[in-house]
Design a protein around this motif. Structure first.
Motif, PDB file in Angstrom:
ATOM      1  N   LEU A 191      25.993 -20.495   3.852  1.00  0.00           N
ATOM      2  CA  LEU A 191      24.967 -20.243   4.880  1.00  0.00           C
ATOM      3  C   LEU A 191      24.466 -18.806   4.832  1.00  0.00           C
ATOM      4  O   LEU A 191      23.305 -18.536   5.141  1.00  0.00           O
ATOM      5  N   ARG A 192      25.331 -17.882   4.442  1.00  0.00           N
ATOM      6  CA  ARG A 192      24.955 -16.467   4.406  1.00  0.00           C
ATOM      7  C   ARG A 192      24.212 -16.103   3.117  1.00  0.00           C
ATOM      8  O   ARG A 192      23.208 -15.393   3.144  1.00  0.00           O
ATOM      9  N   ASP A 193      24.704 -16.580   1.979  1.00  0.00           N
ATOM     10  CA  ASP A 193      24.216 -16.095   0.686  1.00  0.00           C
ATOM     11  C   ASP A 193      23.431 -17.121  -0.131  1.00  0.00           C
ATOM     12  O   ASP A 193      22.824 -16.764  -1.144  1.00  0.00           O
ATOM     13  N   GLY A 194      23.453 -18.398   0.260  1.00  0.00           N
ATOM     14  CA  GLY A 194      22.797 -19.429  -0.542  1.00  0.00           C
ATOM     15  C   GLY A 194      21.285 -19.316  -0.529  1.00  0.00           C
ATOM     16  O   GLY A 194      20.687 -18.754   0.401  1.00  0.00           O
ATOM     17  N   ALA A 195      20.651 -19.844  -1.565  1.00  0.00           N
ATOM     18  CA  ALA A 195      19.179 -19.901  -1.628  1.00  0.00           C
ATOM     19  C   ALA A 195      18.684 -20.916  -0.616  1.00  0.00           C
ATOM     20  O   ALA A 195      19.222 -22.017  -0.529  1.00  0.00           O
ATOM     21  N   GLU A 196      17.663 -20.554   0.162  1.00  0.00           N
ATOM     22  CA  GLU A 196      17.159 -21.472   1.188  1.00  0.00           C
ATOM     23  C   GLU A 196      16.012 -22.311   0.647  1.00  0.00           C
ATOM     24  O   GLU A 196      15.093 -21.791   0.026  1.00  0.00           O
ATOM     25  N   ILE A 197      16.100 -23.610   0.894  1.00  0.00           N
ATOM     26  CA  ILE A 197      15.029 -24.527   0.545  1.00  0.00           C
ATOM     27  C   ILE A 197      14.705 -25.369   1.775  1.00  0.00           C
ATOM     28  O   ILE A 197      15.529 -25.500   2.677  1.00  0.00           O
ATOM     29  N   VAL A 198      13.503 -25.903   1.829  1.00  0.00           N
ATOM     30  CA  VAL A 198      13.086 -26.785   2.921  1.00  0.00           C
ATOM     31  C   VAL A 198      12.906 -28.180   2.361  1.00  0.00           C
ATOM     32  O   VAL A 198      12.282 -28.367   1.315  1.00  0.00           O
ATOM     33  N   LEU A 199      13.484 -29.178   3.051  1.00  0.00           N
ATOM     34  CA  LEU A 199      13.404 -30.571   2.620  1.00  0.00           C
ATOM     35  C   LEU A 199      12.780 -31.422   3.713  1.00  0.00           C
ATOM     36  O   LEU A 199      13.065 -31.238   4.894  1.00  0.00           O
ATOM     37  N   LYS A 200      11.944 -32.379   3.314  1.00  0.00           N
ATOM     38  CA  LYS A 200      11.401 -33.355   4.256  1.00  0.00           C
ATOM     39  C   LYS A 200      12.471 -34.386   4.568  1.00  0.00           C
ATOM     40  O   LYS A 200      13.271 -34.746   3.709  1.00  0.00           O
ATOM     41  N   THR A 201      12.477 -34.867   5.800  1.00  0.00           N
ATOM     42  CA  THR A 201      13.495 -35.841   6.207  1.00  0.00           C
ATOM     43  C   THR A 201      12.864 -37.097   6.768  1.00  0.00           C
ATOM     44  O   THR A 201      11.677 -37.132   7.099  1.00  0.00           O
ATOM     45  N   GLU A 202      13.703 -38.131   6.868  1.00  0.00           N
ATOM     46  CA  GLU A 202      13.321 -39.364   7.549  1.00  0.00           C
ATOM     47  C   GLU A 202      14.535 -39.855   8.326  1.00  0.00           C
ATOM     48  O   GLU A 202      15.673 -39.614   7.922  1.00  0.00           O
TER      49      GLU A 202
END
Length: 201
Positions: free
Chosen positions: A38-49
Motif C-alpha cells: 500500500l505504501r510503495d506499490g505502483a498505483e493503477i485504476v481498474l473498472k469494476t462490476e
C-alpha cells in the motif's frame, strides 16, 4: 544422558511462549507485507462490476468483478503456452487505456522482464487452470482470473449504495501493485472521488 534429555517433556509454559512468538511473528510479517504494498506499490485504476453486496457474517461488502482483467483474449498471450495442462499464475502486462483505467496489453505464463515504459505495470493472478490443446483437437484455454482483490468490506448498510453505483458504471478501484505483481486495494471510488481509503495498518 542425551536420550534422557530428548525424552523429557517440553515445559508447557515454554511451548506456549514459543507458539505465541511464532504466531505473532507470522502476523507481523503479513501486516508489514500488506502495508509495504500500500505504501510503495505502483498505483493503477481498474473498472469494476458488482457481484454480491452482502455477507451476513461480517457485515456489508462489495464483491468486485474486473471486466478488463478477469478474462483475457488469448491473442494477448506472449512467450508460448505451457507444454501440458497445469495450474499456475498468469502475469498481465497492464497499461492505462483512454479513460485512465488500466487494461491488459499482453499476458504471459512467467514473470515478464523489467518493463521499458514507466506506465506499464505487471499484475499476477492467483493460480488458475491452464488447459493446453491436444494434437487431436481442442483449444488452449484459461479459467477465469482472480487476483485476491475481489472482495472489499464497507461499513454496514452501505454495500447496496455502492452496488447501485457499480450498476451505473460509476465505481472504480485504485489498486497498489508490488514489484512481484501482488495487488492490494488502496481506494474505492465513485465518479473518480475516493469513498474509502485503506489505512496502512
Amino acid at each position: 544422558m542425551l536420550d534422557r534429555l530428548l525424552r523429557r517433556e517440553l515445559n508447557p509454559l515454554l511451548a506456549a511462549i514459543v507458539c505465541s512468538v511464532v504466531l505473532v511473528g507470522s502476523l507481523v510479517v503479513m501486516i508489514q507485507g500488506r502495508a509495504a504494498i500500500l505504501r510503495d506499490g505502483a498505483e493503477i485504476v481498474l473498472k469494476t462490476e458488482p457481484v454480491d453486496p452482502r455477507d451476513l457474517m461480517r457485515g456489508d461488502y462489495v464483491r468486485l468483478g474486473y471486466t478488463d482483467i478477469s478474462s483475457i483474449d488469448k491473442g494477448l498471450i506472449e512467450g508460448g503456452w505451457p507444454a501440458q495442462d497445469t495450474t499456475a499464475p498468469v502475469w498481465l502486462i497492464l497499461a492505462p487505456g483512454g479513460d485512465g483505467a488500466y487494461v491488459p496489453k499482453a499476458a504471459r505464463f512467467s514473470k515478464p522482464s523489467v518493463m521499458a515504459l514507466q506506465e506499464l505495470v505487471v499484475l499476477r493472478s492467483l493460480p488458475v487452470r491452464i488447459t493446453v490443446a491436444r494434437p487431436d483437437g481442442g483449444l488452449n484455454s484459461i479459467g477465469p482470473l482472480r487476483f485476491g482483490i475481489e472482495r472489499y468490506y464497507v461499513p454496514e448498510g452501505e454495500g447496496l449504495e455502492i452496488e447501485k453505483a457499480q450498476n451505473e458504471g460509476r465505481t472504480t478501484v485504485a489498486v497498489r501493485v508490488s514489484e512481484d505483481g501482488e495487488p492490494q486495494i488502496s481506494r474505492l471510488m465513485i465518479d473518480g472521488e475516493t469513498l474509502y481509503e485503506e489505512p496502512l495498518y
